[in-house]
Design a protein around this motif. Structure first.
Motif, PDB file in Angstrom:
ATOM      1  N   THR A   1     -14.799  -2.510   1.612  1.00 49.89           N
ATOM      2  CA  THR A   1     -15.113  -2.195   3.007  1.00 49.89           C
ATOM      3  C   THR A   1     -13.999  -1.420   3.708  1.00 49.89           C
ATOM      4  OG1 THR A   1     -14.138  -4.258   3.853  1.00 49.89           O
ATOM      5  CG2 THR A   1     -16.450  -4.324   3.141  1.00 49.89           C
ATOM      6  N   GLY A   2     -12.786  -1.520   3.158  1.00 49.45           N
ATOM      7  CA  GLY A   2     -11.653  -0.856   3.788  1.00 49.45           C
ATOM      8  C   GLY A   2     -11.070  -1.630   4.951  1.00 49.45           C
ATOM      9  N   GLU A   3     -11.542  -2.887   5.124  1.00 55.60           N
ATOM     10  CA  GLU A   3     -11.092  -3.691   6.257  1.00 55.60           C
ATOM     11  C   GLU A   3      -9.762  -4.392   5.995  1.00 55.60           C
ATOM     12  OE1 GLU A   3     -14.140  -6.422   7.272  1.00 55.60           O
ATOM     13  OE2 GLU A   3     -15.540  -4.908   8.031  1.00 55.60           O
ATOM     14  N   ASP A   4      -8.993  -4.561   7.059  1.00 55.54           N
ATOM     15  CA  ASP A   4      -7.737  -5.315   7.048  1.00 55.54           C
ATOM     16  C   ASP A   4      -8.093  -6.765   7.359  1.00 55.54           C
ATOM     17  OD1 ASP A   4      -5.380  -6.581   7.738  1.00 55.54           O
ATOM     18  OD2 ASP A   4      -4.930  -5.290   9.441  1.00 55.54           O
ATOM     19  N   GLU A   5      -8.054  -7.647   6.342  1.00 55.20           N
ATOM     20  CA  GLU A   5      -8.536  -9.020   6.504  1.00 55.20           C
ATOM     21  C   GLU A   5      -7.492 -10.002   7.027  1.00 55.20           C
ATOM     22  OE1 GLU A   5     -10.353 -10.341   2.896  1.00 55.20           O
ATOM     23  OE2 GLU A   5     -12.103  -9.036   3.148  1.00 55.20           O
ATOM     24  N   ARG A   6      -6.198  -9.751   6.740  1.00 50.19           N
ATOM     25  CA  ARG A   6      -5.175 -10.710   7.158  1.00 50.19           C
ATOM     26  C   ARG A   6      -3.803 -10.052   7.201  1.00 50.19           C
ATOM     27  NH1 ARG A   6      -5.707 -16.011   7.221  1.00 50.19           N
ATOM     28  NH2 ARG A   6      -7.418 -16.053   5.728  1.00 50.19           N
TER      29      ARG A   6
ATOM     30  N   SER B   1      -2.779   4.209  -3.891  1.00 51.14           N
ATOM     31  CA  SER B   1      -1.429   4.687  -3.582  1.00 51.14           C
ATOM     32  C   SER B   1      -1.047   4.291  -2.167  1.00 51.14           C
ATOM     33  CB  SER B   1      -1.339   6.206  -3.735  1.00 51.14           C
ATOM     34  OG  SER B   1      -2.267   6.844  -2.867  1.00 51.14           O
ATOM     35  N   ALA B   2       0.218   3.947  -1.987  1.00 50.60           N
ATOM     36  CA  ALA B   2       0.756   3.619  -0.666  1.00 50.60           C
ATOM     37  C   ALA B   2       1.748   4.698  -0.283  1.00 50.60           C
ATOM     38  CB  ALA B   2       1.453   2.267  -0.702  1.00 50.60           C
ATOM     39  N   SER B   3       1.830   5.000   0.998  1.00 54.49           N
ATOM     40  CA  SER B   3       2.667   6.120   1.430  1.00 54.49           C
ATOM     41  C   SER B   3       3.435   5.837   2.712  1.00 54.49           C
ATOM     42  CB  SER B   3       1.788   7.356   1.644  1.00 54.49           C
ATOM     43  OG  SER B   3       2.500   8.410   2.258  1.00 54.49           O
ATOM     44  N   SER B   4       4.492   6.636   2.901  1.00 57.34           N
ATOM     45  CA  SER B   4       5.265   6.581   4.142  1.00 57.34           C
ATOM     46  C   SER B   4       4.502   7.196   5.298  1.00 57.34           C
ATOM     47  CB  SER B   4       6.603   7.318   3.965  1.00 57.34           C
ATOM     48  OG  SER B   4       7.423   6.634   3.050  1.00 57.34           O
ATOM     49  N   ASP B   5       3.279   7.730   5.037  1.00 57.68           N
ATOM     50  CA  ASP B   5       2.439   8.232   6.128  1.00 57.68           C
ATOM     51  C   ASP B   5       1.613   7.105   6.750  1.00 57.68           C
ATOM     52  OD1 ASP B   5       0.369   7.741   4.340  1.00 57.68           O
ATOM     53  OD2 ASP B   5      -0.118   9.853   4.015  1.00 57.68           O
ATOM     54  N   ASN B   6       1.954   5.827   6.378  1.00 56.67           N
ATOM     55  CA  ASN B   6       1.342   4.609   6.929  1.00 56.67           C
ATOM     56  C   ASN B   6      -0.067   4.335   6.411  1.00 56.67           C
ATOM     57  OD1 ASN B   6       3.685   4.866   8.379  1.00 56.67           O
ATOM     58  ND2 ASN B   6       2.715   5.057  10.387  1.00 56.67           N
ATOM     59  N   THR B   7      -0.468   5.000   5.341  1.00 54.68           N
ATOM     60  CA  THR B   7      -1.819   4.789   4.811  1.00 54.68           C
ATOM     61  C   THR B   7      -1.799   4.360   3.351  1.00 54.68           C
ATOM     62  OG1 THR B   7      -2.141   7.049   3.986  1.00 54.68           O
ATOM     63  CG2 THR B   7      -2.678   6.633   6.310  1.00 54.68           C
ATOM     64  N   LEU B   8      -2.977   3.865   2.910  1.00 55.10           N
ATOM     65  CA  LEU B   8      -3.263   3.652   1.498  1.00 55.10           C
ATOM     66  C   LEU B   8      -4.416   4.581   1.141  1.00 55.10           C
ATOM     67  CD1 LEU B   8      -3.516  -0.285   1.343  1.00 55.10           C
ATOM     68  CD2 LEU B   8      -1.470   1.111   1.121  1.00 55.10           C
ATOM     69  N   LYS B   9      -4.462   5.014  -0.132  1.00 56.90           N
ATOM     70  CA  LYS B   9      -5.580   5.832  -0.583  1.00 56.90           C
ATOM     71  C   LYS B   9      -6.098   5.305  -1.916  1.00 56.90           C
ATOM     72  CE  LYS B   9      -4.622  10.261   1.712  1.00 56.90           C
ATOM     73  NZ  LYS B   9      -5.941  10.448   2.362  1.00 56.90           N
ATOM     74  N   LEU B  10      -7.416   5.370  -2.096  1.00 54.84           N
ATOM     75  CA  LEU B  10      -8.064   4.987  -3.338  1.00 54.84           C
ATOM     76  C   LEU B  10      -8.517   6.274  -4.030  1.00 54.84           C
ATOM     77  CD1 LEU B  10      -9.252   2.708  -5.156  1.00 54.84           C
ATOM     78  CD2 LEU B  10     -11.350   2.898  -3.793  1.00 54.84           C
TER      79      LEU B  10
ATOM     80  N   GLY C   1     -10.119  13.017  -9.642  1.00 53.56           N
ATOM     81  CA  GLY C   1      -8.988  13.367  -8.790  1.00 53.56           C
ATOM     82  C   GLY C   1      -9.305  13.266  -7.319  1.00 53.56           C
ATOM     83  N   GLU C   2     -10.515  12.744  -7.001  1.00 54.57           N
ATOM     84  CA  GLU C   2     -10.944  12.653  -5.604  1.00 54.57           C
ATOM     85  C   GLU C   2     -10.317  11.473  -4.868  1.00 54.57           C
ATOM     86  OE1 GLU C   2     -15.163  12.538  -5.424  1.00 54.57           O
ATOM     87  OE2 GLU C   2     -15.443  14.599  -6.127  1.00 54.57           O
ATOM     88  N   ASP C   3     -10.081  11.674  -3.585  1.00 52.94           N
ATOM     89  CA  ASP C   3      -9.610  10.627  -2.672  1.00 52.94           C
ATOM     90  C   ASP C   3     -10.854   9.952  -2.112  1.00 52.94           C
ATOM     91  OD1 ASP C   3      -8.773   9.180  -0.479  1.00 52.94           O
ATOM     92  OD2 ASP C   3      -7.950  10.888   0.609  1.00 52.94           O
ATOM     93  N   GLU C   4     -11.199   8.751  -2.636  1.00 52.60           N
ATOM     94  CA  GLU C   4     -12.464   8.104  -2.276  1.00 52.60           C
ATOM     95  C   GLU C   4     -12.406   7.328  -0.958  1.00 52.60           C
ATOM     96  OE1 GLU C   4     -13.884   5.744  -5.512  1.00 52.60           O
ATOM     97  OE2 GLU C   4     -14.417   7.494  -6.720  1.00 52.60           O
ATOM     98  N   ARG C   5     -11.219   6.828  -0.623  1.00 52.76           N
ATOM     99  CA  ARG C   5     -11.116   6.072   0.631  1.00 52.76           C
ATOM    100  C   ARG C   5      -9.684   6.075   1.119  1.00 52.76           C
ATOM    101  NH1 ARG C   5     -13.994   1.764  -0.348  1.00 52.76           N
ATOM    102  NH2 ARG C   5     -15.711   2.327   0.992  1.00 52.76           N
ATOM    103  N   THR C   6      -9.515   6.148   2.443  1.00 57.81           N
ATOM    104  CA  THR C   6      -8.198   6.038   3.057  1.00 57.81           C
ATOM    105  C   THR C   6      -8.183   4.808   3.949  1.00 57.81           C
ATOM    106  OG1 THR C   6      -7.835   8.438   3.034  1.00 57.81           O
ATOM    107  CG2 THR C   6      -6.501   7.152   4.564  1.00 57.81           C
TER     108      THR C   6
ATOM    109  N   ALA D   1       4.279   3.533  -3.584  1.00 56.37           N
ATOM    110  CA  ALA D   1       3.849   2.482  -4.514  1.00 56.37           C
ATOM    111  C   ALA D   1       2.474   2.805  -5.087  1.00 56.37           C
ATOM    112  CB  ALA D   1       3.817   1.126  -3.810  1.00 56.37           C
ATOM    113  N   LEU D   2       2.185   2.220  -6.260  1.00 57.10           N
ATOM    114  CA  LEU D   2       0.912   2.434  -6.958  1.00 57.10           C
ATOM    115  C   LEU D   2       0.343   1.119  -7.474  1.00 57.10           C
ATOM    116  CD1 LEU D   2       1.894   5.449  -9.253  1.00 57.10           C
ATOM    117  CD2 LEU D   2       0.549   5.582  -7.137  1.00 57.10           C
ATOM    118  N   ALA D   3      -0.978   1.052  -7.599  1.00 59.82           N
ATOM    119  CA  ALA D   3      -1.640  -0.093  -8.234  1.00 59.82           C
ATOM    120  C   ALA D   3      -2.946   0.392  -8.854  1.00 59.82           C
ATOM    121  CB  ALA D   3      -1.910  -1.197  -7.221  1.00 59.82           C
ATOM    122  N   LEU D   4      -3.165   0.103 -10.139  1.00 64.01           N
ATOM    123  CA  LEU D   4      -4.377   0.491 -10.849  1.00 64.01           C
ATOM    124  C   LEU D   4      -5.427  -0.605 -10.778  1.00 64.01           C
ATOM    125  CD1 LEU D   4      -3.111   2.218 -14.089  1.00 64.01           C
ATOM    126  CD2 LEU D   4      -4.954   3.096 -12.668  1.00 64.01           C
ATOM    127  N   THR D   5      -6.685  -0.216 -10.643  1.00 62.70           N
ATOM    128  CA  THR D   5      -7.763  -1.196 -10.707  1.00 62.70           C
ATOM    129  C   THR D   5      -7.867  -1.718 -12.147  1.00 62.70           C
ATOM    130  OG1 THR D   5      -9.354   0.596 -11.066  1.00 62.70           O
ATOM    131  CG2 THR D   5      -9.069  -0.185  -8.800  1.00 62.70           C
TER     132      THR D   5
END
Length: 653
Positions: free
Chosen positions: A359-364, A303-312, A318-323, A291-295
């Motif tokens: 912050t990269g935090e999981d809030e809920r 981006s969302a992945s089957s590797d259980n992560t999100l990336k910004l 083209g840089e991966d700023e946050r996982t 899945a994808l979502a643009l700011t």
């Protein structure tokens, strides 16, 4: 036939037109009572639907005149009567996709949706509807269909396979749907009509993205390509090639000039819509991007992945700023809040999570679905999120409290995609039941266990004395069990595929087995011999029914047909054709003269066994899985995959 119907049939076409257009004429001169009388008159409703110049949509539009300013100011204007008209209009709108194909189902649809309303005019309308039926029909004994006045407003039916994605035009008046039938469709949300088909794909369409001006749409295919379509002309303007794996998601930049594609090969690609060039590839995920979502500023993509992560990601560098780590399962969908500060993710573990992008935090964490969540949509104010799930439901969640405020039930298959109208008041859902739906957001003991099969049991049949039972299994065998001892007395092996149905002859000496190898076999229970094989179906047999004299058997198949076979000669005596999908169940009337078939096409059909003619049809809300006829020969019970049970009566047979 009523006096109205007789007189109407004798009129010229021009006079018929004058009568049928009557609600509009009366509304313009401000007459409330004649307007109300016509639109609660079953004969008028039926005549307008059946007239070649009008139809269902024209009739539905007549009811909109209740908001006419002249009528609103008339002293005889009645608010309760307005509610009645809105209910009838709602019932017709919910049935429109069925009535367009089969006008003869008008009475059955109205009875199935409206008989529980304790409104004199509605009850009178239904009474007349029953009286006017001269041909056989299936009359619902309860309100077994979705009723007007609820969340569901409209069903769009036309795709021949699962609907995989939807996108709304900027004005909120039309919706584009993508399907596994290799097509796109453009729908009018006001009329429910399919305005345009986009054909040219040679594989399943997996994702959609509309340009900001609403004039073009990009579709992603399972054959690893993208296509750019012109919504006005229906032309395929450009094909984007370069992917080496299937595209799973799309996202357009706010200026409509570039599109980001997510791939099953763990990467993302940035494409220029004007040149068709692949400008950048984003690598970093260890599994498929789902899945994808643009700011909002169009500068970054999540981006969302089957590797259980999100990336910004930064689109310019083209840089991966946050996982974002914390998920224990694959991420299936994403939705950004309007301010671009938070993102909601949906997971394979049936939950949703709210993340802080800064912050990269999981809030809920949001829990409530019973199967995995596949799609998300945020309300315009960013306070609520709608989730679509493989549990066949949609849920609306409050982001502040985490509460599940409402569940939307009505689809008979997994909900695969969502789209919110611009005002945030309605949502369109797409499903594996091949339909889209428009929703209003506001408005006993185990005495014995028999073990022996190596795969799950699919069907059972009891001998007439009730002492033994035959079981059919996906291990390709049948077994004869002694109910008193629990012993497996005999195993029947011969089929080359799964055994799906079992039918015993009336004397209990022989049994017919239906298999996924497209054959039926007649076995002798005493000797264990295979006496006869019946071949002729092009797909696997799902259900069987024996005639009362035990001489013939009806087989229902996944090839959409029923066949009548002679057990003594092995001959195929008759084929019953009319269903558009698998026939899942059959039931004979006690006199053996009619047969009821239940199908995945959401219909029940009544057939004449002697002639093979289709006598009557009833369309439900979801695929039918089973059916039975009571001893009185006229009461029908049928079950849907949605869990809904229908009680109907055979009339005029």
């Amino acid at each position: 036939m009523s006096s109205f119907a007789k007189k109407f049939a004798q009129l010229s076409l021009s006079d018929q037109r004058t009568i049928l257009i009557d609600p509009r004429v009366k509304a313009k001169i401000g007459k409330w009572k004649p307007f109300y009388k016509r639109l609660t008159d079953f004969n008028f409703i039926a005549a307008k639907i059946n007239h070649s110049d009008f139809g269902v949509q024209s009739l539905i539009e007549d009811y909109d005149l209740i908001n006419d300013s002249e009528l609103l100011n008339k002293p005889e204007y009645n608010a309760e009567q307005v509610k009645t008209l809105k209910l009838i209009q709602g019932g017709l709108r919910l049935s429109a996709h069925i009535l367009v194909k089969d006008k003869k189902q008008l009475a059955g649809q109205l009875w199935g949706r409206m008989q529980h309303f304790d409104v004199p005019e509605i009850q009178a309308m239904l009474k007349v509807a029953k009286q006017q039926q001269v041909l056989p029909w299936l009359r619902p004994l309860t309100s077994n269909l979705i009723s007007p006045g609820g969340s569901l407003l409209l069903t769009l039916s036309g795709h021949s396979h699962s609907v995989s994605a939807v996108a709304l035009t900027p004005d909120g008046k039309k919706v584009i749907s993508a399907s596994f039938d290799n097509t796109l469709k453009l729908w009018n949300l006001e009329t429910g009509e399919d305005e345009r088909n986009f054909k040219g794909h040679n594989d399943r369409v997996t994702a959609l993205a509309l340009t900001p001006d609403g004039k073009k749409v990009i579709s992603a295919l399972a054959d690893n390509t993208l296509k750019l379509w012109n919504l006005e002309t229906g032309k395929d303007e450009r094909t984007f090639k370069g992917h080496n794996n299937r595209v799973t998601a799309l996202a357009l930049t706010p200026d409509g000039k570039k599109v980001i594609s997510a791939l099953a090969d763990n990467t993302l690609k940035l494409w220029n819509l004007e040149t068709g060039k692949d400008e950048r590839t984003f690598k970093g995920h260890r599994d498929s991007v789902t899945a994808l979502a643009l700011t909002p500023d169009g500068k970054k993509v999540i981006s969302a992945s089957s590797d259980n992560t999100l990336k910004l990601w930064n689109l310019e560098t083209g840089e991966d700023e946050r996982t974002f780590k914390g998920h224990s399962h694959s991420v299936t969908a994403l939705a950004l809040t309007p301010d671009g500060k938070k993102v909601i993710s949906a997971l394979f573990d049936n939950t949703l999570k709210l993340w802080n992008l800064e912050t990269g935090e999981d809030e809920r964490t949001f829990q409530g679905h019973s199967d995995w969540v596949i799609a998300l949509a945020l309300t315009p104010d960013g306070k609520k999120v709608i989730s679509a799930s493989f549990d066949k439901t949609l849920k609306i969640w409050n982001l502040e409290t985490g509460k599940d405020e409402r569940a939307f039930k009505g689809h008979s298959g997994s909900v695969t995609a969502l789209a919110l109208t611009p005002d945030g008041k309605k949502v369109i859902s797409a499903s594996s039941d091949n339909t889209l739906k428009l929703w209003n957001l506001e408005t006993g003991e185990d005495e014995r266990t028999f073990k022996g099969h190596s795969d799950f049991v699919t069907a059972l049949a009891l001998t007439p004395d009730g002492k033994k039972v035959i079981s059919a299994s996906f291990d390709n065998t049948l077994k004869l069990w002694n109910l008193e001892t629990g012993e497996d007395e005999r195993t029947f092996k011969s089929h080359s595929d799964l055994v799906r149905a079992v039918t015993l002859t009336s004397d209990g000496k022989k049994v017919i087995f239906a298999s996924s190898d497209n054959t039926l076999k007649l076995w002798n229970l005493e000797t264990g011999e295979d006496e006869r094989a019946f071949k002729g179906h092009s797909n696997w047999v799902r259900a069987t029914a024996l005639t009362p004299d035990g001489k013939k058997v009806i087989f229902a198949s996944s090839d959409n047909i029923l066949k009548l076979w002679n057990l003594e000669t092995g001959e195929d005596e008759r084929t019953f054709q009319g269903h558009s999908d698998s026939v899942r169940a059959v039931a004979l009337t006690p006199d053996g003269k009619q047969v009821i078939s239940a199908s995945s096409d959401s219909t029940l059909k009544l057939w004449n066994l002697e002639t093979g003619e289709e006598i009557a049809t009833f369309t439900g809300e979801a695929p039918f899985e089973c059916c039975a006829v009571a001893e009185d020969g006229v009461t029908i019970v049928a079950g849907e995959s949605s869990g809904r049970v229908h009680f109907l009566r055979l009339e005029n047979v």
